[in-house]
Scaffold this motif. Structure first.
Motif, mmCIF file in Angstrom:
data_model
loop_
_atom_site.group_PDB
_atom_site.id
_atom_site.type_symbol
_atom_site.label_atom_id
_atom_site.label_comp_id
_atom_site.label_asym_id
_atom_site.label_seq_id
_atom_site.Cartn_x
_atom_site.Cartn_y
_atom_site.Cartn_z
ATOM 1 N N TRP B 10 0.825 -1.207 0.000
ATOM 2 C CA TRP B 10 0.000 0.000 0.000
ATOM 3 C C TRP B 10 0.860 1.259 0.000
ATOM 4 N N TYR B 11 0.278 2.319 -0.555
ATOM 5 C CA TYR B 11 0.799 3.678 -0.306
ATOM 6 C C TYR B 11 -0.293 4.383 0.493
ATOM 7 N N GLY B 12 -0.146 4.459 1.780
ATOM 8 C CA GLY B 12 -1.228 4.995 2.601
ATOM 9 C C GLY B 12 -2.444 4.106 2.452
ATOM 10 N N GLN B 15 -4.012 0.758 -2.412
ATOM 11 C CA GLN B 15 -3.337 -0.527 -2.544
ATOM 12 C C GLN B 15 -2.669 -0.627 -3.911
ATOM 13 N N ALA B 16 -1.373 -0.952 -3.924
ATOM 14 C CA ALA B 16 -0.628 -1.011 -5.185
ATOM 15 C C ALA B 16 -0.387 -2.451 -5.633
ATOM 16 N N LEU B 17 -0.313 -3.391 -4.678
ATOM 17 C CA LEU B 17 -0.157 -4.810 -5.022
ATOM 18 C C LEU B 17 -1.231 -5.596 -4.286
ATOM 19 N N GLY B 34 3.625 -4.899 -17.791
ATOM 20 C CA GLY B 34 2.347 -4.352 -17.339
ATOM 21 C C GLY B 34 2.309 -2.875 -17.631
ATOM 22 N N ARG B 35 1.077 -2.345 -17.692
ATOM 23 C CA ARG B 35 0.916 -0.925 -18.012
ATOM 24 C C ARG B 35 1.515 -0.037 -16.928
ATOM 25 N N ASN B 36 1.616 1.237 -17.250
ATOM 26 C CA ASN B 36 2.044 2.208 -16.244
ATOM 27 C C ASN B 36 1.128 2.133 -15.024
ATOM 28 N N GLY B 37 1.729 2.062 -13.863
ATOM 29 C CA GLY B 37 0.935 2.044 -12.642
ATOM 30 C C GLY B 37 0.459 0.668 -12.242
ATOM 31 N N ALA B 38 0.890 -0.376 -12.958
ATOM 32 C CA ALA B 38 0.417 -1.729 -12.651
ATOM 33 C C ALA B 38 0.999 -2.233 -11.322
ATOM 34 N N GLY B 39 2.105 -1.638 -10.883
ATOM 35 C CA GLY B 39 2.692 -2.060 -9.611
ATOM 36 C C GLY B 39 4.048 -2.735 -9.756
ATOM 37 N N LYS B 40 4.651 -2.660 -10.937
ATOM 38 C CA LYS B 40 5.915 -3.363 -11.184
ATOM 39 C C LYS B 40 7.044 -2.826 -10.302
ATOM 40 N N THR B 41 7.182 -1.499 -10.305
ATOM 41 C CA THR B 41 8.237 -0.898 -9.493
ATOM 42 C C THR B 41 8.016 -1.186 -8.009
ATOM 43 N N THR B 42 6.765 -1.089 -7.595
ATOM 44 C CA THR B 42 6.451 -1.352 -6.197
ATOM 45 C C THR B 42 6.875 -2.770 -5.806
ATOM 46 N N LEU B 43 6.640 -3.721 -6.705
ATOM 47 C CA LEU B 43 7.008 -5.111 -6.425
ATOM 48 C C LEU B 43 8.525 -5.227 -6.203
ATOM 49 N N ASP B 155 14.904 -2.337 -13.020
ATOM 50 C CA ASP B 155 13.671 -1.612 -13.305
ATOM 51 C C ASP B 155 13.817 -0.840 -14.618
ATOM 52 N N GLU B 156 13.267 -1.380 -15.674
ATOM 53 C CA GLU B 156 13.278 -0.771 -17.011
ATOM 54 C C GLU B 156 14.657 -0.253 -17.430
ATOM 55 N N PRO B 157 15.644 -1.137 -17.492
ATOM 56 C CA PRO B 157 16.980 -0.675 -17.860
ATOM 57 C C PRO B 157 17.078 -0.175 -19.295
ATOM 58 N N GLU B 187 10.260 -4.858 -18.008
ATOM 59 C CA GLU B 187 10.539 -4.562 -19.425
ATOM 60 C C GLU B 187 9.218 -4.403 -20.165
ATOM 61 N N GLN B 188 8.974 -3.198 -20.661
ATOM 62 C CA GLN B 188 7.724 -2.954 -21.378
ATOM 63 C C GLN B 188 7.783 -3.445 -22.820
ATOM 64 N N ASN B 189 8.993 -3.457 -23.372
ATOM 65 C CA ASN B 189 9.138 -3.830 -24.772
ATOM 66 C C ASN B 189 9.197 -5.358 -24.893
HETATM 67 N N1 LIG Z 1 5.202 7.244 -3.848
HETATM 68 C C1 LIG Z 1 3.942 6.908 -4.146
HETATM 69 N N2 LIG Z 1 2.908 7.404 -3.429
HETATM 70 C C2 LIG Z 1 1.634 7.076 -3.713
HETATM 71 N N3 LIG Z 1 1.287 6.217 -4.686
HETATM 72 C C3 LIG Z 1 2.263 5.686 -5.431
HETATM 73 C C4 LIG Z 1 3.641 6.003 -5.205
HETATM 74 N N4 LIG Z 1 4.375 5.321 -6.105
HETATM 75 C C5 LIG Z 1 3.512 4.623 -6.846
HETATM 76 N N5 LIG Z 1 2.247 4.827 -6.454
HETATM 77 C C6 LIG Z 1 1.037 4.205 -7.043
HETATM 78 O O1 LIG Z 1 1.164 2.811 -6.941
HETATM 79 C C7 LIG Z 1 0.726 2.189 -8.132
HETATM 80 C C8 LIG Z 1 1.836 1.317 -8.692
HETATM 81 O O2 LIG Z 1 2.937 2.133 -9.052
HETATM 82 P P1 LIG Z 1 4.286 1.559 -9.625
HETATM 83 O O3 LIG Z 1 5.258 2.683 -9.677
HETATM 84 O O4 LIG Z 1 4.651 0.347 -8.869
HETATM 85 O O5 LIG Z 1 3.859 1.174 -11.103
HETATM 86 P P2 LIG Z 1 4.749 0.701 -12.338
HETATM 87 O O6 LIG Z 1 4.111 -0.535 -12.822
HETATM 88 O O7 LIG Z 1 6.164 0.650 -11.964
HETATM 89 O O8 LIG Z 1 4.482 1.872 -13.380
HETATM 90 P P3 LIG Z 1 5.465 2.540 -14.456
HETATM 91 O O9 LIG Z 1 5.375 1.710 -15.678
HETATM 92 O O10 LIG Z 1 4.849 3.885 -14.654
HETATM 93 O O11 LIG Z 1 6.830 2.615 -13.861
HETATM 94 C C9 LIG Z 1 0.309 3.310 -9.070
HETATM 95 O O12 LIG Z 1 -1.102 3.425 -9.000
HETATM 96 C C10 LIG Z 1 0.945 4.525 -8.514
HETATM 97 O O13 LIG Z 1 0.149 5.660 -8.739
#
Ligand SMILES: Nc1ncnc2c1ncn2[C@@H]1O[C@H](COP(=O)(O)OP(=O)(O)OP(=O)(O)O)[C@@H](O)[C@H]1O
Ligand SMILES: [Mg+2]
Lengths: 284, 230
Positions: B10-12, B15-17, B34-43, B155-157, B187-189
């Motif tokens: 979670w971010y506050g 829920q991100a994952l 996965g699309r932007n915001g799918a949660g990849k970086t968070t994982l 993360d997306e090198p 990797e998006q590509n």
């Molecule tokens: N620092 C943060 N504070 C609040 N919400 C966040 C934060 N970072 C990411 N999020 C939210 O968490 C969700 C997942 O984000 P994440 O960065 O993991 O996605 P991603 O798959 O890596 O996207 P991208 O392709 O844009 O890098 C998104 O909805 C994003 O808005």
């Protein structure tokens, strides 16, 4: 010319104190309001060692910074560390409260009047254009050597590399296997030791009294802001700069001499919000 | 090697994952798409310990990670390649390489790094962030190779790199795979992903929605690229 030299000598103290504040702020993110009190403790340390134990100045110059460094280490482990995850306001309260406690403890013992400390060197040096007290020259030399040594350690050694990385991006530094928390304690202790060193150097020149740090530290904060928060190089340079500006101001515009530093600070901030050598991103 | 079980983050309040489970075996290269915001970086941040608001388990070679501080994970063999490349501006190129300790049995020497990336050798005394974006990405990869990390979290090198540099990143990934290094790669590509990876997880809205092999990705390449918005 002599005023410029006077300014550099005052600047020696600003530089040592600002350097300590800057490394502490960089590594811990803590604005150490007690820094002036540590400086005062340094001067009193030398005074007490002399009057109670007959320890001479040169020995005090080594012992007092070591003792204060140890005091800093204990303080960091015992108190400051616990506030790391809290609002910075708590650190302000802690370091400010500590200042008041230390000042009042010494006031109880020694009152507010100044204690005399005999100069360890009474000779004067012929600097060509004018005669100058040798002790003042020693202070300037000492400050320059210490600042250069710190610069060397920061820029050329592995410890310096870790401190720079952790100052810039602490979390990322951890992600590369470095236990940043372990380095925080010695860095804090070192900053405090620098303040102690400045205090010992000040004892023979300045009035040794419980409020000596409180008067100075406000200016030193302005120095750190002018140099750029987090920039050690900027802090040192701004320290000497402010010393000279203050001294010349005293000569030409005595009415403004107290406020000149703050006018300069406001001007620098308008021109470069992050200070002379600060990085813009440090502001966010 | 890496086992993630019902990981939620979670971010506050947001829920991100959502109960993500996946596994990476030793020597594998696995991508997260996965699309932007799918949660990849968070994982990846959860695995590295940089994101702390989570539930579920993450195990690296049987050791439960959530209890370990970030620097201990790096010392266990996790190599971090951050999405912004994570280059220190106050360190020179060479200091960026030398900052992390060597943690694995088979680290790259500085010499090997410079042979593989001559540009870094030329610019070794430059501040890290004076490099171009592509060079910074090379530096970020080179840094974890010099550590000898056994599991790279990248993360997306290839993001924003020229085709030539993407090619070079691909060569490196294939080379370290033969060396036995394991990689979890965002990797998006997908066109590029199939040339370096063994398997792929598709993430959507914080969930693993599909697990795909190279043949499946190739067969659905157009559909996937369109879905990912590329
Ligand atoms: N620092 C943060 N504070 C609040 N919400 C966040 C934060 N970072 C990411 N999020 C939210 O968490 C969700 C997942 O984000 P994440 O960065 O993991 O996605 P991603 O798959 O890596 O996207 P991208 O392709 O844009 O890098 C998104 O909805 C994003 O808005
Ligand atoms: Mg991302």
């Amino acid at each position: 010319m002599q005023q410029v030299f006077n300014g550099l000598v005052s600047g020696s103290f600003y530089a040592l104190l600002a350097l300590g504040l800057a490394v502490i702020f960089g590594m811990l993110g803590v604005v150490n309001f007690a820094h002036g009190a540590f400086y005062m403790l340094g001067a009193f340390g030398a005074y007490i060692l002399l009057t109670e134990a007959g320890v001479n100045f040169w020995l005090a110059l080594v012992l007092v910074p070591l003792a204060l460094g140890l005091f800093g280490v204990i303080l960091e482990r015992l108190l400051i560390r616990r506030l790391a995850d809290l609002d910075p306001l708590y650190n302000f309260l802690l370091t400010f409260g500590l200042t008041l406690i230390l000042q009042d403890l010494l006031k109880r013992e020694y009152g507010v009047q100044s204690q005399p400390y005999p100069p360890p060197i009474s000779a004067t040096l012929d600097l060509g254009l004018f005669e100058y007290p040798a002790y003042q020259v020693f202070v300037l030399g000492c400050s320059i050597v210490v600042c250069l040594a710190v610069w060397f350690v920061l820029s050329r050694t592995r410890v310096g590399m870790i401190v720079r990385a952790a100052t810039e991006r602490p979390e990322l530094t951890r992600a590369f296997g470095i236990d940043v928390g372990r380095w925080v304690t010695p860095v804090f202790g070192f900053g405090v030791a620098l303040a102690g060193l400045a205090g010992v150097l000040a004892a023979p020149m300045r009035a040794v009294n419980p409020l000596m740090g409180a008067d100075l530290i406000i200016t030193v904060f302005a120095v750190v802001v002018i140099g750029g928060l987090g920039s050690t190089f900027g802090s040192v340079l701004a320290g000497f700069l402010i010393g000279v500006v203050g001294s010349l101001g005293n000569l030409y515009v005595p009415a403004l001499s107290q406020t000149l530093v703050f006018i300069l600070m406001a001007a620098v901030l308008l021109w470069r919000p992050a200070g002379l050598f600060g990085r813009e991103e440090a502001l966010t | 090697m890496l086992r993630i079980d019902r990981l939620s983050a979670w971010y506050g309040e947001a829920q991100a994952l959502r109960e993500v489970s996946l596994a990476v075996e030793p020597g594998e290269v696995v991508t997260l798409v996965g699309r932007n915001g799918a949660g990849k970086t968070t994982l990846l941040r959860c695995v590295m310990g940089l994101h702390k608001q989570l539930t579920g388990t993450v195990e690296f070679e049987g050791a439960a990670l959530p209890a370990l501080p970030v620097h201990r994970r790096a010392r266990l063999g996790l190599g971090w390649v951050q999405d912004d490349r994570g280059i220190f501006a106050s360190l020179s190129v060479e200091e960026n390489l030398l900052l992390p300790p060597v943690v694995g049995p088979d680290p790259w020497s500085l010499k090997r790094v410079y042979e593989a990336f001559p540009r870094l050798a030329e610019r070794r005394r430059f501040p890290g962030t004076k490099l171009s974006g592509g060079e910074q990405q090379m530096l970020a990869m080179a840094r974890v190779l010099r550590m000898g990390s056994r599991l790279l979290l990248c993360d997306e090198p290839t993001e924003g790199l020229s085709p030539l540099l993407v090619q070079q990143i691909g060569d490196i990934l294939r080379e370290i795979k033969t060396q036995g290094v394991t990689v979890l790669l965002i990797e998006q590509n997908v066109h590029f992903a199939v040339t370096v990876a063994d398997r792929h997880y598709l993430l959507a809205e914080g969930r693993v929605v599909e697990s795909l092999d190279n043949a499946q990705v190739r067969a659905r390449e157009h559909e996937l690229l369109e879905y990912l918005g590329i």
